[in-house]
Scaffold this motif. Structure first.
Motif, PDB file in Angstrom:
ATOM      1  N   ALA A 242       0.821  -1.212   0.000  1.00  0.00           N
ATOM      2  CA  ALA A 242       0.000   0.000   0.000  1.00  0.00           C
ATOM      3  C   ALA A 242       0.852   1.258   0.000  1.00  0.00           C
ATOM      4  O   ALA A 242       0.541   2.239  -0.686  1.00  0.00           O
ATOM      5  CB  ALA A 242      -0.944  -0.009   1.202  1.00  0.00           C
ATOM      6  N   GLY A 243       1.933   1.240   0.777  1.00  0.00           N
ATOM      7  CA  GLY A 243       2.805   2.406   0.823  1.00  0.00           C
ATOM      8  C   GLY A 243       3.443   2.710  -0.514  1.00  0.00           C
ATOM      9  O   GLY A 243       3.639   3.884  -0.876  1.00  0.00           O
ATOM     10  N   ILE A 244       3.763   1.671  -1.268  1.00  0.00           N
ATOM     11  CA  ILE A 244       4.347   1.846  -2.594  1.00  0.00           C
ATOM     12  C   ILE A 244       3.349   2.533  -3.516  1.00  0.00           C
ATOM     13  O   ILE A 244       3.683   3.492  -4.228  1.00  0.00           O
ATOM     14  CB  ILE A 244       4.764   0.485  -3.185  1.00  0.00           C
ATOM     15  CG1 ILE A 244       5.747  -0.222  -2.236  1.00  0.00           C
ATOM     16  CG2 ILE A 244       5.359   0.661  -4.564  1.00  0.00           C
ATOM     17  CD1 ILE A 244       7.021   0.533  -1.986  1.00  0.00           C
ATOM     18  N   MET A 245       2.111   2.045  -3.507  1.00  0.00           N
ATOM     19  CA  MET A 245       1.095   2.622  -4.390  1.00  0.00           C
ATOM     20  C   MET A 245       0.743   4.047  -3.988  1.00  0.00           C
ATOM     21  O   MET A 245       0.457   4.892  -4.841  1.00  0.00           O
ATOM     22  CB  MET A 245      -0.140   1.721  -4.403  1.00  0.00           C
ATOM     23  CG  MET A 245       0.091   0.400  -5.128  1.00  0.00           C
ATOM     24  SD  MET A 245      -1.342  -0.702  -5.143  1.00  0.00           S
ATOM     25  CE  MET A 245      -1.259  -1.373  -3.484  1.00  0.00           C
ATOM     26  N   MET A 246       0.775   4.336  -2.679  1.00  0.00           N
ATOM     27  CA  MET A 246       0.509   5.697  -2.244  1.00  0.00           C
ATOM     28  C   MET A 246       1.597   6.630  -2.756  1.00  0.00           C
ATOM     29  O   MET A 246       1.326   7.738  -3.231  1.00  0.00           O
ATOM     30  CB  MET A 246       0.421   5.751  -0.714  1.00  0.00           C
ATOM     31  CG  MET A 246       0.129   7.138  -0.156  1.00  0.00           C
ATOM     32  SD  MET A 246       1.658   8.072   0.135  1.00  0.00           S
ATOM     33  CE  MET A 246       0.989   9.714   0.362  1.00  0.00           C
TER      34      MET A 246
ATOM     35  N   LEU B 134       8.224  -6.004   6.552  1.00  0.00           N
ATOM     36  CA  LEU B 134       9.137  -6.810   5.748  1.00  0.00           C
ATOM     37  C   LEU B 134       8.837  -6.624   4.265  1.00  0.00           C
ATOM     38  O   LEU B 134       9.739  -6.347   3.460  1.00  0.00           O
ATOM     39  CB  LEU B 134       9.010  -8.280   6.138  1.00  0.00           C
ATOM     40  CG  LEU B 134       9.814  -9.281   5.310  1.00  0.00           C
ATOM     41  CD1 LEU B 134      11.304  -8.993   5.432  1.00  0.00           C
ATOM     42  CD2 LEU B 134       9.492 -10.702   5.733  1.00  0.00           C
ATOM     43  N   ILE B 135       7.566  -6.740   3.893  1.00  0.00           N
ATOM     44  CA  ILE B 135       7.172  -6.577   2.500  1.00  0.00           C
ATOM     45  C   ILE B 135       7.424  -5.155   2.034  1.00  0.00           C
ATOM     46  O   ILE B 135       7.953  -4.917   0.928  1.00  0.00           O
ATOM     47  CB  ILE B 135       5.689  -6.944   2.326  1.00  0.00           C
ATOM     48  CG1 ILE B 135       5.432  -8.392   2.764  1.00  0.00           C
ATOM     49  CG2 ILE B 135       5.247  -6.721   0.878  1.00  0.00           C
ATOM     50  CD1 ILE B 135       6.232  -9.421   1.996  1.00  0.00           C
ATOM     51  N   ALA B 136       7.062  -4.187   2.862  1.00  0.00           N
ATOM     52  CA  ALA B 136       7.216  -2.783   2.480  1.00  0.00           C
ATOM     53  C   ALA B 136       8.681  -2.415   2.287  1.00  0.00           C
ATOM     54  O   ALA B 136       9.029  -1.675   1.354  1.00  0.00           O
ATOM     55  CB  ALA B 136       6.586  -1.887   3.545  1.00  0.00           C
ATOM     56  N   THR B 137       9.548  -2.922   3.150  1.00  0.00           N
ATOM     57  CA  THR B 137      10.971  -2.601   3.047  1.00  0.00           C
ATOM     58  C   THR B 137      11.575  -3.169   1.764  1.00  0.00           C
ATOM     59  O   THR B 137      12.332  -2.488   1.067  1.00  0.00           O
ATOM     60  CB  THR B 137      11.726  -3.152   4.271  1.00  0.00           C
ATOM     61  OG1 THR B 137      11.200  -2.539   5.451  1.00  0.00           O
ATOM     62  CG2 THR B 137      13.212  -2.846   4.178  1.00  0.00           C
ATOM     63  N   ILE B 138      11.234  -4.415   1.447  1.00  0.00           N
ATOM     64  CA  ILE B 138      11.765  -5.036   0.220  1.00  0.00           C
ATOM     65  C   ILE B 138      11.254  -4.297  -1.010  1.00  0.00           C
ATOM     66  O   ILE B 138      12.016  -3.991  -1.940  1.00  0.00           O
ATOM     67  CB  ILE B 138      11.382  -6.522   0.170  1.00  0.00           C
ATOM     68  CG1 ILE B 138      12.069  -7.290   1.302  1.00  0.00           C
ATOM     69  CG2 ILE B 138      11.751  -7.129  -1.180  1.00  0.00           C
ATOM     70  CD1 ILE B 138      11.636  -8.737   1.423  1.00  0.00           C
TER      71      ILE B 138
END
Length: 296
Positions: free
Chosen positions: A25-29, A260-264
């Motif tokens: 979600a952070g990536i898409m934001m 973990l997912i967001a960092t990668i």
């Protein structure tokens, strides 16, 4: 009621899948060109119609199962809590790193544990306590290279981190309200009502915030649609299902897979470096989730 020694594997897997979806979600934001609060609004507003179609399609099944289909106050409260979580988290993403924002918003286990201890006098098994400490230690290591207490780094980073922590408080109470309401409502109807109230609560703040409310270009809708379909429907809805079958304390810890997912993803797309200490942190985080499952 779920037995403390019989945690459903399907529900735990659903929780981890939902946490993984929200990890993006952070990536898409970051990829959207609207203001941070507007991106949170569109995530919910675009998802709500699809959730209502789902809710109305299973109305007969809900009634046959003895579940409620009317409106009650807990549905609005869940929406308001989630609106607070989304609003502050999207602001945090605007000012600090994706990994920092995602970690801080997932400090909800601490908030939930303190709340259950103070209000309900709940006591936790020793292995669960070890698991939650391990998971939190791993999550902190995961983002530690991005945390700076140096004033020279600017006040923006500290403001973003503060917004991330505030979002954790709202996230904790959202999880508790979802856990309570899920016993009386189906996942479809619960998510339809809560998403609608969240969108309505965020709308005035999205309109008044600096920056565009609508995407500047046609392809600017793609990240917002991704937020609605992947994060809200594919992530938050799956988590709501899992929360019905898992203890609230375990649910909040399991969602720590999000950092973990967001960092990668942030490393791959935005060049946010992943240090060896972060790899160690990710391993500790997952091991902590395993211990929590064993000790719940």
């Amino acid at each position: 009621m779920t037995s403390p020694k019989q945690i459903p594997v399907t529900a735990l897997l659903a929780l981890l899948i939902g946490g993984t979806a929200i990890g993006f979600a952070g990536i898409m934001m970051r990829l959207s060109d609207v203001n941070p609060v507007a991106s949170a609004f569109w995530r919910l507003a675009l998802a709500a119609p699809l959730l209502w179609i789902w809710a109305w399609s299973v109305k007969g099944q809900d009634e046959a199962a003895g579940l409620r289909t009317d409106f009650t106050l807990p549905l609005a409260l869940a929406g308001i809590y989630f609106a607070g979580d989304m609003g502050f988290w999207h602001l945090s993403l605007h000012y600090t790193t994706v990994s920092n924002a995602t970690l801080l918003s997932n400090l909800a286990p601490i908030v939930i544990a303190v709340w259950l201890w103070l209000v309900h006098r709940m006591r936790f098994a020793r292995l669960f306590v070890i698991g939650i400490v391990t998971a939190l230690a791993g999550a902190i290591l995961l983002v530690s290279p991005n945390i700076s207490f140096n004033a020279a780094s600017g006040s923006g980073r500290m403001f973003g981190d503060g917004m991330g922590f505030i979002s954790a408080v709202f996230y904790a109470f959202y999880q508790l309200s979802i856990k309570d309401a899920r016993d009386r409502y189906s996942t479809a109807r619960l998510m339809a009502w809560s998403s609608t109230f969240s969108a309505l609560a965020l709308l005035p703040f999205a309109l008044l915030s600096d920056g565009p409310f609508f995407p500047l270009q046609l392809n600017g809708w793609l990240p917002l649609i991704g937020l609605a379909l992947i994060a809200q429907i594919g992530g938050q809805t799956v988590i709501a299902y899992a929360s019905a079958h898992l203890p609230a304390s375990l649910s909040s810890v399991g969602l720590l897979v999000q950092p973990l997912i967001a960092t990668i993803a942030a490393w791959m797309l935005f060049g946010e470096a992943v240090a060896p200490v972060q790899v160690m942190g990710g391993a500790l985080l997952l091991f902590g989730i395993y211990l929590c499952k064993r000790g719940s």
